[in-house]
Design a protein around this motif. Structure first.
Motif, PDB file in Angstrom:
ATOM      1  N   GLU A  37       0.794  -1.230   0.000  1.00 22.47           N
ATOM      2  CA  GLU A  37       0.000   0.000   0.000  1.00 22.47           C
ATOM      3  C   GLU A  37       0.825   1.277   0.000  1.00 22.47           C
ATOM      4  O   GLU A  37       0.326   2.333  -0.357  1.00 22.47           O
ATOM      5  CB  GLU A  37      -0.982  -0.011   1.192  1.00 22.47           C
ATOM      6  N   SER A  38       2.083   1.181   0.418  1.00 22.10           N
ATOM      7  CA  SER A  38       2.896   2.402   0.524  1.00 22.10           C
ATOM      8  C   SER A  38       4.343   2.122   0.117  1.00 22.10           C
ATOM      9  O   SER A  38       4.762   0.962   0.055  1.00 22.10           O
ATOM     10  CB  SER A  38       2.877   2.900   1.975  1.00 22.10           C
ATOM     11  N   TRP A  40       6.836   2.795   1.923  1.00 22.64           N
ATOM     12  CA  TRP A  40       7.481   2.225   3.106  1.00 22.64           C
ATOM     13  C   TRP A  40       7.291   0.709   3.126  1.00 22.64           C
ATOM     14  O   TRP A  40       8.214  -0.047   3.409  1.00 22.64           O
ATOM     15  CB  TRP A  40       6.903   2.848   4.381  1.00 22.64           C
ATOM     16  N   ASP A 114       6.217  -4.473  12.681  1.00 19.26           N
ATOM     17  CA  ASP A 114       5.792  -3.075  12.484  1.00 19.26           C
ATOM     18  C   ASP A 114       4.427  -2.647  13.029  1.00 19.26           C
ATOM     19  O   ASP A 114       4.136  -1.454  13.060  1.00 19.26           O
ATOM     20  CB  ASP A 114       6.008  -2.592  11.043  1.00 19.26           C
ATOM     21  N   ARG A 115       3.574  -3.590  13.405  1.00 15.53           N
ATOM     22  CA  ARG A 115       2.298  -3.217  14.042  1.00 15.53           C
ATOM     23  C   ARG A 115       2.011  -4.155  15.214  1.00 15.53           C
ATOM     24  O   ARG A 115       2.435  -5.316  15.180  1.00 15.53           O
ATOM     25  CB  ARG A 115       1.134  -3.301  13.053  1.00 15.53           C
ATOM     26  N   ARG A 169      -0.822   6.663  16.302  1.00 14.15           N
ATOM     27  CA  ARG A 169      -0.344   7.946  15.745  1.00 14.15           C
ATOM     28  C   ARG A 169      -1.385   9.049  15.979  1.00 14.15           C
ATOM     29  O   ARG A 169      -1.051  10.207  16.143  1.00 14.15           O
ATOM     30  CB  ARG A 169      -0.017   7.778  14.258  1.00 14.15           C
ATOM     31  N   HIS A 221      -0.821  10.225   8.544  1.00 13.07           N
ATOM     32  CA  HIS A 221      -0.214   9.124   9.299  1.00 13.07           C
ATOM     33  C   HIS A 221       0.875   8.406   8.503  1.00 13.07           C
ATOM     34  O   HIS A 221       1.555   7.549   9.065  1.00 13.07           O
ATOM     35  CB  HIS A 221      -1.271   8.105   9.709  1.00 13.07           C
ATOM     36  N   ASN A 222       0.973   8.660   7.194  1.00 21.00           N
ATOM     37  CA  ASN A 222       2.170   8.188   6.477  1.00 21.00           C
ATOM     38  C   ASN A 222       2.482   9.133   5.307  1.00 21.00           C
ATOM     39  O   ASN A 222       1.665   9.968   4.913  1.00 21.00           O
ATOM     40  CB  ASN A 222       2.063   6.708   6.040  1.00 21.00           C
ATOM     41  N   LEU A 270      10.374   6.117  10.138  1.00 18.81           N
ATOM     42  CA  LEU A 270      10.127   4.756  10.615  1.00 18.81           C
ATOM     43  C   LEU A 270      11.059   3.862   9.793  1.00 18.81           C
ATOM     44  O   LEU A 270      10.943   3.818   8.565  1.00 18.81           O
ATOM     45  CB  LEU A 270       8.668   4.346  10.351  1.00 18.81           C
TER      46      LEU A 270
END
Ligand code: AHR
Length: 319
Positions: A37-38, A40, A114-115, A169, A221-222, A270
């Protein structure tokens, strides 16, 4: 001839003792990744492959297309394959108990990347490698509290609904806003951590806020949602980074480019290297039973335009 026969028998004995031929040489780790999705997320996957290769580990990656049900299926498939460990980047925080119990019953250690997750029994996973996402939100809020000197109406692009990082966040940022009466969050909505949805949501915020004229800052948030938001701000004839301040989280190359171009103001980094510390913890656990801390915390750092050009150059090939 006798010697060949002896080696053959020894090899067969080794296979019988370990249960499979591959267990004798390489560790096999199944990784249920959220998706792509990103920027990152793509970097995290790339780094995980590199870190596995460095350590001679076989990494099997399953892409969940941002759906928890796909992640649960992937974990069950890894259990059926008899992998040595399972890594999960959990898309949302809830709904993990049953499948983690199955992994535990199969004696397969699980490491979260990461989560975080909400489970009553923390013994269902070995450790989690992640940042302090509440702190990330606070760092973004503290930066904004300094950068915006007067009253400031903020719009917030939230991450995926139910994801631990989105919840945290938001919480960290709101803490600073509640302590700073000049700051006010006037609109907040999920952009699902993607550039396209970030753009779409920011367009609707701009429409609702007098063509964007009553917005002082955008907190995303990102970075990917921030980049989408920047596109929406420009399309509305406003200047991102000046008319509307932009602060976000991740530290991907594109946000450094935007900062160097004067279109973004700050990003909280991050690290995409979640797998490296996870592999090290796993190897120590497998070698001599060393139990890692329950939370392996990655570091957090704020970046601003002064170093943006250099940071872009440093990161552009890794991501
Ligand atoms: O869980 C980490 C977050 O997930 C990153 O900030 C975001 O870009 C990603 O999709």
């Amino acid at each position: 001839m006798m010697r060949c026969k002896f080696i053959g028998i020894m090899a067969l004995a080794l296979v019988a003792a370990t249960g499979s031929a591959r267990a004798a040489d390489r560790l096999v780790v199944g990784f249920s990744q959220i998706g792509s999705e990103s920027g990152w997320r793509a970097a995290e996957t790339k780094v995980a492959k590199m870190e596995a290769e460095k350590r001679g580990i076989e990494l099997k990656i399953s892409d969940a297309q941002q759906k928890e049900e796909n992640q649960i299926k992937a974990v069950r498939s890894f259990i059926a394959q008899g992998v040595d460990a399972i890594f999960i980047a959990p898309v949302v925080a809830t709904g993990w108990e049953a499948v983690l119990k199955e992994a535990k019953d199969a004696k397969i250690p699980v490491i979260l990347l990461d989560r975080g997750i909400d489970v009553k029994d923390e013994g269902l996973y070995l450790t989690v490698v992640r940042s302090d996402a509440v702190y990330e939100g606070q760092v973004a809020g503290e930066w904004l509290a300094k950068a915006a000197t007067g009253a400031c109406n903020i719009v917030e692009l939230q991450g995926t609904v139910g994801a631990s990082v989105a919840i945290d966040r938001k919480k960290g940022f709101e803490k600073i806003v509640s302590e700073t009466p000049r700051l006010k969050i006037v609109r907040t909505q999920s952009g699902d951590f993607t550039r396209a949805k970030g753009k779409e949501v920011m367009e609707s915020f701009i429409k609702a806020e007098n063509g964007g004229k009553t917005i002082c800052a955008m907190y995303a948030h990102n970075d990917d949602m921030a980049i989408g938001g920047i596109q929406a701000i420009k399309a509305a004839g406003l200047k991102p980074g000046k008319d509307i301040l932009v602060v976000s989280i991740d530290g991907v190359p594109d946000i450094f480019k935007a900062m160097a171009d004067g279109e973004a103001n700050a990003s909280v980094e991050l690290t995409p290297d979640m797998a490296g510390p996870a592999f090290d913890a796993l190897l120590a656990f497998k070698a001599n039973g060393t139990v890692p801390p329950k939370w392996i915390k990655t570091t957090t750092r704020l970046y601003q335009p002064d170093t943006a050009k250099a940071e872009y150059e440093r990161r552009k090939d890794l991501y």
